[in-house]
Design a protein around this motif. Structure first.
Motif, PDB file in Angstrom:
ATOM      1  N   GLN A 115      24.668  44.825  49.965  1.00  0.00           N
ATOM      2  CA  GLN A 115      25.907  44.269  50.046  1.00  0.00           C
ATOM      3  C   GLN A 115      26.500  43.412  50.732  1.00  0.00           C
ATOM      4  OE1 GLN A 115      28.472  47.695  51.554  1.00  0.00           O
ATOM      5  NE2 GLN A 115      30.241  47.195  50.402  1.00  0.00           N
ATOM      6  N   ALA A 116      27.430  42.305  50.371  1.00  0.00           N
ATOM      7  CA  ALA A 116      27.966  41.219  51.383  1.00  0.00           C
ATOM      8  C   ALA A 116      29.384  41.345  51.158  1.00  0.00           C
ATOM      9  CB  ALA A 116      27.367  40.078  50.991  1.00  0.00           C
ATOM     10  N   VAL A 117      30.134  41.291  52.281  1.00  0.00           N
ATOM     11  CA  VAL A 117      31.420  41.295  52.243  1.00  0.00           C
ATOM     12  C   VAL A 117      32.131  40.115  53.046  1.00  0.00           C
ATOM     13  CG1 VAL A 117      33.632  42.545  52.499  1.00  0.00           C
ATOM     14  CG2 VAL A 117      31.710  43.909  51.759  1.00  0.00           C
ATOM     15  N   HIS A 118      32.954  39.423  52.684  1.00  0.00           N
ATOM     16  CA  HIS A 118      33.580  38.484  53.295  1.00  0.00           C
ATOM     17  C   HIS A 118      35.151  38.547  53.700  1.00  0.00           C
ATOM     18  CE1 HIS A 118      33.589  33.884  54.816  1.00  0.00           C
ATOM     19  NE2 HIS A 118      34.566  34.613  55.375  1.00  0.00           N
ATOM     20  N   ARG A 119      35.839  39.049  54.690  1.00  0.00           N
ATOM     21  CA  ARG A 119      37.097  39.109  54.720  1.00  0.00           C
ATOM     22  C   ARG A 119      37.788  37.811  55.269  1.00  0.00           C
ATOM     23  NH1 ARG A 119      39.436  42.137  57.902  1.00  0.00           N
ATOM     24  NH2 ARG A 119      37.609  42.583  59.147  1.00  0.00           N
ATOM     25  N   LEU A 120      38.927  37.664  54.295  1.00  0.00           N
ATOM     26  CA  LEU A 120      39.918  36.446  55.004  1.00  0.00           C
ATOM     27  C   LEU A 120      41.158  36.877  55.292  1.00  0.00           C
ATOM     28  CD1 LEU A 120      38.953  33.989  51.767  1.00  0.00           C
ATOM     29  CD2 LEU A 120      38.084  33.829  54.301  1.00  0.00           C
ATOM     30  N   GLY A 137      44.610  34.585  44.808  1.00  0.00           N
ATOM     31  CA  GLY A 137      43.190  35.037  45.581  1.00  0.00           C
ATOM     32  C   GLY A 137      42.486  36.094  44.496  1.00  0.00           C
ATOM     33  N   VAL A 138      43.003  37.000  43.663  1.00  0.00           N
ATOM     34  CA  VAL A 138      42.514  38.042  42.969  1.00  0.00           C
ATOM     35  C   VAL A 138      41.658  37.248  41.590  1.00  0.00           C
ATOM     36  CG1 VAL A 138      42.574  39.937  41.658  1.00  0.00           C
ATOM     37  CG2 VAL A 138      43.924  39.852  44.019  1.00  0.00           C
ATOM     38  N   ALA A 139      42.797  36.253  41.025  1.00  0.00           N
ATOM     39  CA  ALA A 139      42.156  35.660  40.026  1.00  0.00           C
ATOM     40  C   ALA A 139      41.085  34.799  40.312  1.00  0.00           C
ATOM     41  CB  ALA A 139      43.183  34.936  39.421  1.00  0.00           C
ATOM     42  N   ALA A 140      40.728  34.222  41.489  1.00  0.00           N
ATOM     43  CA  ALA A 140      39.650  33.476  41.872  1.00  0.00           C
ATOM     44  C   ALA A 140      38.501  34.279  42.243  1.00  0.00           C
ATOM     45  CB  ALA A 140      40.114  32.730  43.131  1.00  0.00           C
ATOM     46  N   GLY A 141      38.671  35.626  42.447  1.00  0.00           N
ATOM     47  CA  GLY A 141      37.604  36.475  42.501  1.00  0.00           C
ATOM     48  C   GLY A 141      37.543  37.444  43.876  1.00  0.00           C
ATOM     49  N   ALA A 142      38.493  37.468  44.582  1.00  0.00           N
ATOM     50  CA  ALA A 142      38.947  38.393  45.495  1.00  0.00           C
ATOM     51  C   ALA A 142      38.841  39.759  44.960  1.00  0.00           C
ATOM     52  CB  ALA A 142      40.208  37.972  46.340  1.00  0.00           C
ATOM     53  N   ASN A 143      38.252  40.746  45.461  1.00  0.00           N
ATOM     54  CA  ASN A 143      38.053  42.199  44.837  1.00  0.00           C
ATOM     55  C   ASN A 143      38.389  43.279  46.062  1.00  0.00           C
ATOM     56  OD1 ASN A 143      35.715  42.063  46.390  1.00  0.00           O
ATOM     57  ND2 ASN A 143      34.539  42.120  44.433  1.00  0.00           N
ATOM     58  N   GLN A 144      38.955  42.744  46.963  1.00  0.00           N
ATOM     59  CA  GLN A 144      39.560  43.715  47.996  1.00  0.00           C
ATOM     60  C   GLN A 144      40.693  42.960  48.660  1.00  0.00           C
ATOM     61  OE1 GLN A 144      36.581  44.549  51.016  1.00  0.00           O
ATOM     62  NE2 GLN A 144      35.303  45.686  49.699  1.00  0.00           N
ATOM     63  N   VAL A 145      41.773  43.721  48.766  1.00  0.00           N
ATOM     64  CA  VAL A 145      43.107  43.404  49.257  1.00  0.00           C
ATOM     65  C   VAL A 145      43.642  44.335  50.287  1.00  0.00           C
ATOM     66  CG1 VAL A 145      45.739  42.659  48.675  1.00  0.00           C
ATOM     67  CG2 VAL A 145      43.849  42.222  47.037  1.00  0.00           C
ATOM     68  N   MET A 206      44.757  47.834  48.464  1.00  0.00           N
ATOM     69  CA  MET A 206      44.044  48.062  47.035  1.00  0.00           C
ATOM     70  C   MET A 206      42.583  47.666  47.249  1.00  0.00           C
ATOM     71  SD  MET A 206      47.267  46.168  45.115  1.00  0.00           S
ATOM     72  CE  MET A 206      47.699  45.460  46.715  1.00  0.00           C
ATOM     73  N   ALA A 207      42.054  47.982  46.214  1.00  0.00           N
ATOM     74  CA  ALA A 207      40.465  47.447  46.303  1.00  0.00           C
ATOM     75  C   ALA A 207      39.845  47.435  44.937  1.00  0.00           C
ATOM     76  CB  ALA A 207      39.487  48.799  46.969  1.00  0.00           C
ATOM     77  N   LYS A 208      39.103  46.222  44.661  1.00  0.00           N
ATOM     78  CA  LYS A 208      38.469  45.922  43.359  1.00  0.00           C
ATOM     79  C   LYS A 208      39.705  46.002  42.270  1.00  0.00           C
ATOM     80  CE  LYS A 208      33.876  48.061  44.135  1.00  0.00           C
ATOM     81  NZ  LYS A 208      33.396  46.670  44.126  1.00  0.00           N
ATOM     82  N   MET A 209      40.689  45.118  42.408  1.00  0.00           N
ATOM     83  CA  MET A 209      41.741  45.064  41.740  1.00  0.00           C
ATOM     84  C   MET A 209      41.498  44.159  40.629  1.00  0.00           C
ATOM     85  SD  MET A 209      44.580  44.589  44.605  1.00  0.00           S
ATOM     86  CE  MET A 209      45.227  43.549  43.512  1.00  0.00           C
ATOM     87  N   ALA A 210      42.154  44.619  39.496  1.00  0.00           N
ATOM     88  CA  ALA A 210      42.185  43.531  38.302  1.00  0.00           C
ATOM     89  C   ALA A 210      43.443  42.536  38.769  1.00  0.00           C
ATOM     90  CB  ALA A 210      42.466  44.042  37.242  1.00  0.00           C
ATOM     91  N   ALA A 211      43.271  41.314  38.273  1.00  0.00           N
ATOM     92  CA  ALA A 211      44.495  40.368  38.523  1.00  0.00           C
ATOM     93  C   ALA A 211      45.704  40.709  37.695  1.00  0.00           C
ATOM     94  CB  ALA A 211      44.078  38.984  37.887  1.00  0.00           C
ATOM     95  N   ALA A 212      46.750  40.608  38.393  1.00  0.00           N
ATOM     96  CA  ALA A 212      48.171  41.048  37.928  1.00  0.00           C
ATOM     97  C   ALA A 212      48.988  39.929  37.917  1.00  0.00           C
ATOM     98  CB  ALA A 212      48.610  42.263  38.599  1.00  0.00           C
ATOM     99  N   PRO A 213      49.609  39.227  36.932  1.00  0.00           N
ATOM    100  CA  PRO A 213      50.699  38.105  37.279  1.00  0.00           C
ATOM    101  C   PRO A 213      51.924  38.485  37.757  1.00  0.00           C
ATOM    102  CG  PRO A 213      50.352  38.857  35.067  1.00  0.00           C
ATOM    103  CD  PRO A 213      49.529  39.600  35.448  1.00  0.00           C
ATOM    104  N   ALA A 214      52.191  37.570  38.835  1.00  0.00           N
ATOM    105  CA  ALA A 214      53.236  37.711  39.241  1.00  0.00           C
ATOM    106  C   ALA A 214      53.741  39.151  40.200  1.00  0.00           C
ATOM    107  CB  ALA A 214      54.604  37.448  38.464  1.00  0.00           C
ATOM    108  N   THR A 215      52.717  39.426  40.941  1.00  0.00           N
ATOM    109  CA  THR A 215      52.906  40.821  41.624  1.00  0.00           C
ATOM    110  C   THR A 215      53.989  40.695  42.404  1.00  0.00           C
ATOM    111  OG1 THR A 215      50.522  40.883  41.622  1.00  0.00           O
ATOM    112  CG2 THR A 215      51.844  42.199  43.138  1.00  0.00           C
ATOM    113  N   PRO A 216      54.951  41.775  42.156  1.00  0.00           N
ATOM    114  CA  PRO A 216      56.330  41.611  43.081  1.00  0.00           C
ATOM    115  C   PRO A 216      55.991  42.511  44.319  1.00  0.00           C
ATOM    116  CG  PRO A 216      56.095  43.755  41.443  1.00  0.00           C
ATOM    117  CD  PRO A 216      55.085  42.919  41.056  1.00  0.00           C
ATOM    118  N   MET A 217      56.620  41.745  45.421  1.00  0.00           N
ATOM    119  CA  MET A 217      56.534  42.495  46.602  1.00  0.00           C
ATOM    120  C   MET A 217      57.738  42.377  47.231  1.00  0.00           C
ATOM    121  SD  MET A 217      53.282  43.078  47.918  1.00  0.00           S
ATOM    122  CE  MET A 217      51.931  42.798  47.148  1.00  0.00           C
TER     123      MET A 217
END
Length: 238
Positions: A115-120, A137-145, A206-217
């Motif tokens: 297992q390899a994990v790179h945190r930005l 970030g999620v759309a590009a491949g990030a699976n941990q937030v 969140m972990a291993k998320m699926a991309a969600a457009p226009a995530t409200p914050m």
């Protein structure tokens, strides 16, 4: 005889320090009132921190590292497009380790992969960009937030403002007390201030998320509290 006189003088000096009313130490201490002023204030955040992670799994260590490097490069490229020159993007951690599974028959752990994990970590000067950056970030491949964490670019200035309000609260308390006691309020003779650490808004994980457009914050206020201990002299009214 001389020894007895010396001992008596020693006791006299000691008594003067222990009981100032005897006159050698300048008389009794000045009456005073001690109060603790408190204040709490919320500030709109002008900074946000967000952590994006890329996790990859592979049979071998080199394969996991290579896959992670390729996936992380895509995330970096997508995130950098949204950053202003004064905003930061940096590696917060890198992790490469074996994945094991317990073999009941052999009574030992067996390596089943790596297992390899790179945190930005991203620091934004515009909290409104958090949602768009997360989506990119999620759309590009990030699976941990992890995050966001709301903050202030200049926490010291905010803390000083709250401490000033705490001093005003202490003064108001002292005035109310002396009025009830029918004495006068003298000058401030001691002050002890301690600023508390800011309490940031809630953190979304969140972990291993699926991309969600226009995530409200919705940014939460940064709450800062302060306590100031003040000692005022008391004066007898004529």
């Amino acid at each position: 005889m001389r020894r007895a006189v010396t001992m008596l003088l020693g006791w006299a000096v000691l008594a003067a320090f222990c009981w100032p009313g005897l006159g050698l130490a300048g008389g009794p201490s000045q009456p005073s009132v001690t109060v603790v002023g408190r204040a709490v204030q919320g500030f709109a955040p002008n900074q946000a921190r967000l952590s994006l992670g890329v996790e990859t799994l592979a049979p071998g260590a080199a394969q996991a590292a290579a896959a992670n490097a390729a996936a992380t490069a895509k995330v970096l490229a997508a995130v950098k497009k949204l950053l202003a020159p004064n905003e930061r993007l940096e590696t917060a951690g890198y992790y490469l380790a074996q994945r094991t599974r317990w073999n009941k028959e052999r009574q030992q752990n067996e390596v089943v992969g790596y297992q390899a994990v790179h945190r930005l970590q991203i620091t934004l000067s515009d909290p409104k960009k958090v949602g768009a950056l997360l989506d990119a970030g999620v759309a590009a491949g990030a699976n941990q937030v992890s995050g966001p964490q709301w903050g202030l670019a200049d926490e010291n200035a905010a803390r000083l403002k709250v401490q000033q309000a705490a001093v005003a609260d202490a003064l108001a308390q002292a005035r109310a007390l002396v009025q009830a006691a029918k004495v006068g309020l003298g000058p401030l003779i001691k002050m002890d201030a301690s600023g508390r650490q800011p309490v940031r808004g809630g953190e979304v994980r969140m972990a291993k998320m699926a991309a969600a457009p226009a995530t409200p914050m919705q940014a939460a206020q940064v709450m800062i509290s302060a306590e100031v201990l003040c000692v005022f002299a008391l004066q007898t009214r004529p």
